[in-house]
Structures are given as structure tokens and as C-alpha cells.
Design a protein around this motif. Structure first.
Motif, PDB file in Angstrom:
ATOM      1  N   GLY A  38       0.818  -1.208   0.000  1.00  0.00           N
ATOM      2  CA  GLY A  38       0.000   0.000   0.000  1.00  0.00           C
ATOM      3  C   GLY A  38       0.851   1.257   0.000  1.00  0.00           C
ATOM      4  O   GLY A  38       0.587   2.203  -0.760  1.00  0.00           O
ATOM      5  N   HIS A  76     -10.549   8.380  -0.188  1.00  0.00           N
ATOM      6  CA  HIS A  76      -9.981   7.219  -0.881  1.00  0.00           C
ATOM      7  C   HIS A  76      -9.973   5.963  -0.009  1.00  0.00           C
ATOM      8  O   HIS A  76     -10.009   4.846  -0.533  1.00  0.00           O
ATOM      9  N   SER A  77      -9.977   6.122   1.310  1.00  0.00           N
ATOM     10  CA  SER A  77     -10.045   4.941   2.178  1.00  0.00           C
ATOM     11  C   SER A  77     -11.405   4.250   2.061  1.00  0.00           C
ATOM     12  O   SER A  77     -11.492   3.021   1.967  1.00  0.00           O
ATOM     13  N   LEU A  80     -11.729   2.589  -1.461  1.00  0.00           N
ATOM     14  CA  LEU A  80     -10.791   1.476  -1.589  1.00  0.00           C
ATOM     15  C   LEU A  80     -11.343   0.252  -0.882  1.00  0.00           C
ATOM     16  O   LEU A  80     -11.431  -0.847  -1.464  1.00  0.00           O
ATOM     17  N   LEU A  81     -11.749   0.426   0.374  1.00  0.00           N
ATOM     18  CA  LEU A  81     -12.267  -0.706   1.150  1.00  0.00           C
ATOM     19  C   LEU A  81     -13.586  -1.211   0.565  1.00  0.00           C
ATOM     20  O   LEU A  81     -13.784  -2.419   0.409  1.00  0.00           O
ATOM     21  N   GLY A 136      -9.791   6.476  -4.494  1.00  0.00           N
ATOM     22  CA  GLY A 136      -9.923   5.206  -3.790  1.00  0.00           C
ATOM     23  C   GLY A 136     -10.337   4.081  -4.712  1.00  0.00           C
ATOM     24  O   GLY A 136      -9.811   2.957  -4.637  1.00  0.00           O
ATOM     25  N   ALA A 140      -8.499   0.653  -5.694  1.00  0.00           N
ATOM     26  CA  ALA A 140      -9.204  -0.626  -5.648  1.00  0.00           C
ATOM     27  C   ALA A 140      -9.027  -1.407  -6.947  1.00  0.00           C
ATOM     28  O   ALA A 140      -8.869  -2.635  -6.934  1.00  0.00           O
ATOM     29  N   ASN A 161      -4.653  -0.524   3.095  1.00  0.00           N
ATOM     30  CA  ASN A 161      -5.123   0.847   3.268  1.00  0.00           C
ATOM     31  C   ASN A 161      -4.251   1.611   4.268  1.00  0.00           C
ATOM     32  O   ASN A 161      -3.947   2.788   4.063  1.00  0.00           O
ATOM     33  N   VAL A 164      -1.269   2.618   2.425  1.00  0.00           N
ATOM     34  CA  VAL A 164      -1.548   3.772   1.566  1.00  0.00           C
ATOM     35  C   VAL A 164      -1.437   5.069   2.366  1.00  0.00           C
ATOM     36  O   VAL A 164      -0.848   6.057   1.907  1.00  0.00           O
ATOM     37  N   GLU A 165      -1.995   5.057   3.584  1.00  0.00           N
ATOM     38  CA  GLU A 165      -1.932   6.263   4.414  1.00  0.00           C
ATOM     39  C   GLU A 165      -0.503   6.566   4.845  1.00  0.00           C
ATOM     40  O   GLU A 165      -0.095   7.736   4.892  1.00  0.00           O
TER      41      GLU A 165
END
Length: 216
Positions: A38, A76-77, A80-81, A136, A140, A161, A164-165
């Protein structure tokens, strides 16, 4: 299982061959590797970084930077999830074209084009959140190119995720250091206009590239 288009498509969308092989073969909870993947994807994701650069270009207070980056991260979180865990699949070329559009939007916003052309200023915070949703989905689609094992899927996607952060914070730190050094130079006000024209051009190039891929 999440049946996707396969590794060749993944490579076309920026996943290294070794990473692609790992994702395809991963089974069970693999927190640290997915955190690494990520972070790596965000740090090397030039489309995300261009948008992030545009967002913070004229933000001088850390509180303002924190607000906008948090909105982007929340946007985007969530998608993405949601995209991976729900199996919601959007065309990656269209999503990435919208991500290119987000870069164009922010460059135009920085140039004051909306107020000058249309007489109003869009809500920048809302725009950053909304474009964050598309970023996001863009993240994904990179994972949706693979058949992901159900064993440990939720934990692994959450770890991705988190990565990513982490990657976003690392990239943001580097961008802020460079921007702060540039802002202290006498030429910054003069060069800022040209820089945002370049940023806008890069966004249009991303849009054109992705739409060409979609049409062909």
C-alpha cells in the motif's frame, strides 16, 4: 474469491511483476507485506501525488494541510475498502481518467480560473473529498486485477489501506519540504503560475492516455 482480469492487466496499471505474483499467491493474513504494498503504491503513484501536490500548493498552515489531506484520505479509504470488499468493479480506464481530471481541476482552482471564468468558487473541500472517492476506486482497481484469497482478505485490505496512508504521509512530508524551500525563493510567485499550467497539462495527458486505453 474476487475474480478479476488477471496479472497482465495489473501490470498495465502499475503493479510490479514481483508484487503481482505475491498478491496472486498470498493466502492468510499478511499484514506487513500488504502495508508495504500500500505504501509503495501511493509513493510511486504519480497520479495521486500530482493531485496531492495541487491540493497543498497554496496551503501555508499545517492545520489547513491537515484538513484537506484528511478529507482526501477519508475519501480514498472508504472507496478502496468498499470497492474491494464488496466486489464493486468500475472500469479502471474511466476511473483513472477521472483521477486525471482531478489534477486538472486542482490546477485550475489554483489558477483562480473558476471565479474568473464563471464568477464563483467551487467548494474546494467538497471537491477534494469527492475526488478522493475516485482515487480510492483507482486504488481498488489495482487490487481487483487479481484473484484475491478470501482467507485473511479483510485484514489484508485494511493493512493495504494503512500502507496507503503511510505512503501518503511520507510523500506529503517530501512535498512539503520541497514546497517550503521553493516558497522562500523570490521567484515562487512568478513560477507558481507556470507550475500549475504544467500540472494542468499533466492532468490532461493522464486523461488522454486513459481514454485512449478505454477506446482501444
Amino acid at each position: 474469491m474476487l475474480a478479476m482480469v488477471g496479472a497482465s492487466g495489473a501490470l498495465a496499471h502499475g503493479v510490479a511483476e514481483g508484487d503481482a505474483l505475491f498478491i496472486e499467491q498470498a493466502s492468510g493474513t499478511q499484514l506487513l507485506p500488504f502495508i508495504y504494498l500500500g505504501a509503495k503504491h501511493m509513493v510511486t503513484g504519480y497520479d495521486h501525488l500530482l493531485f496531492l501536490l495541487g491540493v497543498i500548493f497554496f496551503l501555508y498552515r499545517m492545520r489547513e494541510v491537515g484538513v484537506y489531506v484528511t478529507l482526501f484520505a477519508v475519501g480514498h479509504s472508504l472507496t478502496l475498502l468498499y470497492g474491494v470488499l464488496s466486489g464493486t468493479h468500475l472500469n479502471p480506464y474511466i476511473v483513472d481518467a477521472i483521477i486525471g481530471l482531478s489534477v486538472v481541476y486542482k490546477a485550475l482552482d489554483n489558477l483562480g480560473a473558476f471565479r474568473r471564468w464563471f464568477g464563483f468558487q467551487p467548494d474546494t473541500r467538497a471537491a477534494v473529498l469527492i475526488f478522493g472517492f475516485f482515487h480510492g476506486f483507482g486504488l481498488a482497481t489495482k487490487l481487483q486485477d487479481f484473484t484475491l484469497s478470501e482467507d485473511g482478505l479483510v485484514a489484508n485490505i485494511l493493512a493495504f489501506n494503512v500502507g496507503v496512508e503511510i505512503g501518503q504521509l511520507l510523500a506529503l512530508g517530501a512535498i512539503l519540504i520541497a514546497m517550503n524551500a521553493w516558497r522562500r525563493t523570490e521567484g515562487f510567485p512568478r513560477h507558481a503560475f507556470a507550475a500549475n499550467l504544467v500540472l494542468m497539462s499533466a492532468g490532461f495527458m493522464l486523461i488522454g492516455y486513459q481514454l485512449t486505453g478505454y477506446l482501444t
